[in-house]
Design a protein around this motif. Structure first.
Motif, short mmCIF file in Angstrom:
data_model
loop_
_atom_site.label_atom_id
_atom_site.label_comp_id
_atom_site.label_asym_id
_atom_site.label_seq_id
_atom_site.Cartn_x
_atom_site.Cartn_y
_atom_site.Cartn_z
N GLU A 187 0.82 -1.20 0.00
CA GLU A 187 0.00 0.00 0.00
C GLU A 187 0.86 1.26 0.00
O GLU A 187 0.57 2.22 -0.72
CB GLU A 187 -0.94 -0.03 1.20
CG GLU A 187 -2.02 -1.10 1.07
CD GLU A 187 -2.72 -1.42 2.39
OE1 GLU A 187 -3.93 -1.16 2.49
OE2 GLU A 187 -2.05 -1.93 3.31
N LEU A 188 1.92 1.25 0.79
CA LEU A 188 2.81 2.41 0.83
C LEU A 188 3.57 2.57 -0.48
O LEU A 188 3.83 3.69 -0.91
CB LEU A 188 3.79 2.27 2.01
CG LEU A 188 3.14 2.41 3.39
CD1 LEU A 188 4.10 1.95 4.48
CD2 LEU A 188 2.69 3.84 3.65
N SER A 189 3.89 1.47 -1.13
CA SER A 189 4.52 1.55 -2.45
C SER A 189 3.56 2.15 -3.47
O SER A 189 3.97 2.94 -4.34
CB SER A 189 4.97 0.15 -2.90
OG SER A 189 5.93 -0.39 -2.03
N ILE A 216 8.54 6.75 -0.46
CA ILE A 216 7.59 7.86 -0.42
C ILE A 216 8.32 9.19 -0.30
O ILE A 216 8.01 10.16 -1.00
CB ILE A 216 6.59 7.67 0.75
CG1 ILE A 216 5.68 6.48 0.47
CG2 ILE A 216 5.77 8.94 0.97
CD1 ILE A 216 4.86 6.04 1.66
N ARG A 217 9.31 9.23 0.57
CA ARG A 217 10.06 10.47 0.74
C ARG A 217 10.82 10.84 -0.53
O ARG A 217 10.85 12.01 -0.93
CB ARG A 217 11.02 10.34 1.92
CG ARG A 217 10.29 10.30 3.27
CD ARG A 217 11.23 10.00 4.42
NE ARG A 217 10.55 10.16 5.70
CZ ARG A 217 11.11 9.87 6.87
NH1 ARG A 217 12.35 9.39 6.92
NH2 ARG A 217 10.43 10.04 7.99
N GLU A 218 11.43 9.84 -1.18
CA GLU A 218 12.15 10.11 -2.42
C GLU A 218 11.21 10.46 -3.57
O GLU A 218 11.62 11.11 -4.53
CB GLU A 218 13.01 8.89 -2.80
CG GLU A 218 14.21 8.67 -1.90
CD GLU A 218 15.26 9.76 -2.02
OE1 GLU A 218 15.58 10.15 -3.15
OE2 GLU A 218 15.75 10.23 -0.97
N ALA A 219 9.95 10.05 -3.44
CA ALA A 219 8.95 10.37 -4.48
C ALA A 219 8.21 11.67 -4.19
O ALA A 219 7.27 12.02 -4.90
CB ALA A 219 7.95 9.22 -4.61
N GLY A 220 8.64 12.39 -3.15
CA GLY A 220 8.06 13.70 -2.86
C GLY A 220 6.97 13.71 -1.83
O GLY A 220 6.32 14.75 -1.62
N GLY A 221 6.72 12.60 -1.15
CA GLY A 221 5.68 12.54 -0.14
C GLY A 221 6.22 12.64 1.28
O GLY A 221 7.41 12.84 1.50
N ILE A 222 5.32 12.50 2.23
CA ILE A 222 5.64 12.55 3.65
C ILE A 222 5.25 11.21 4.26
O ILE A 222 4.14 10.72 4.01
CB ILE A 222 4.91 13.70 4.36
CG1 ILE A 222 5.31 15.04 3.75
CG2 ILE A 222 5.20 13.69 5.86
CD1 ILE A 222 4.48 16.22 4.26
N ALA A 223 6.13 10.63 5.05
CA ALA A 223 5.86 9.33 5.67
C ALA A 223 6.53 9.32 7.04
O ALA A 223 7.75 9.41 7.13
CB ALA A 223 6.40 8.19 4.81
#
Length: 249
Positions: A187-189, A216-223
């Motif tokens: 799901e996180l992927s 997620i962080r490398e893809a611009g998100g927050i986790a």
């Protein structure tokens, strides 16, 4: 070939164990709702043995072992050999292998492999995230009303059920819809590549999220870790998602 490329080859080879299903019905109960199969144990042993041969100085954290002696300030592999074991037992094709590498508690590499689809999600710190070599970016949604949100049920922790489902309902009332796949790493992927917009689970373990958190962080998100659980999303919806979750406080 560098360490991470070799680790990727090992993970892909181990994925065949999920497809073969030899030992899938050799099931032990960790709790009434938390299971381990012979495949979980075999995959963990296989991956750790092969990684150890590459660099014996690296420690191992795994779902199916005692991790109390691990010094997380050193070099550590973090593995969930079958994330989505209940899915795997039922032959519901949403189980993955999740592996991360960390030094001094900083994750440098993560890979999540879904053998059923052949999708390889991976990331390197400071270099980006990819699905089968194609760069991943989180979605650009700006409001929960536009979003598809994944929520976990923490099935091994039934004492949290009331809180979990109350929060799930509040999220559902504010977003387009919710999804429950049964593998947090998958799901996180999906969040990292823009198929989902947010994620929340009341209780989650390091091996469930270590690899995908980096993606997620490398893809611009927050986790981020959230109490004993985990919260992730696109930057513009995180504050709203957190506010909805904390509505019972």
């Amino acid at each position: 070939m560098d360490l991470f490329e070799t680790a990727k080859i090992i993970v892909l080879r181990a994925g065949q164990q999920l497809m073969d299903r030899d030992g899938a019905q050799e099931i032990s109960e960790k709790t009434e709702t938390d299971f381990v199969t012979a495949v979980d144990l075999r995959v963990q042993r296989m991956i750790f043995e092969e990684l150890s041969a590459l660099d014996p100085s690296v420690q191992f954290i795994g779902e199916e072992k005692d991790n109390c002696e691990v010094d997380r300030n050193g070099k550590v592999w973090i593995l969930d050999p079958v994330d989505g074991t209940t899915n795997f037992i039922h032959d519901f094709h949403h189980s993955v292998i999740s592996l991360a590498y960390a030094e001094q508690r900083v994750t440098k590499y993560g890979i999540v492999y879904c053998p059923y689809t052949g999708e390889v999600f991976e990331a390197r710190l400071g270099e980006g995230a990819w699905c089968n070599g194609v760069p991943m970016k989180v979605s650009q949604k700006t409001s929960l009303s536009q979003c598809l949100i994944s929520t976990g049920t923490s099935p091994a922790y039934r004492d949290c059920t009331d809180v979990t489902f109350a929060r799930m309902r509040r999220i559902f009332e504010r977003c387009q819809d919710i999804r429950r796949i049964g593998s947090a790493a998958l799901e996180l992927s999906y969040l990292a590549c823009g198929r989902l917009d947010g994620f929340y689970e009341e209780i989650l373990k390091l091996w469930d999220y270590a690899a995908a958190q980096l993606m997620i962080r490398e893809a611009g998100g927050i986790a981020v870790e959230y109490g004993e659980g985990f919260l992730a999303g696109t930057p513009k919806i995180m504050e709203e998602l957190r506010t909805v979750i904390e509505g019972d406080k």
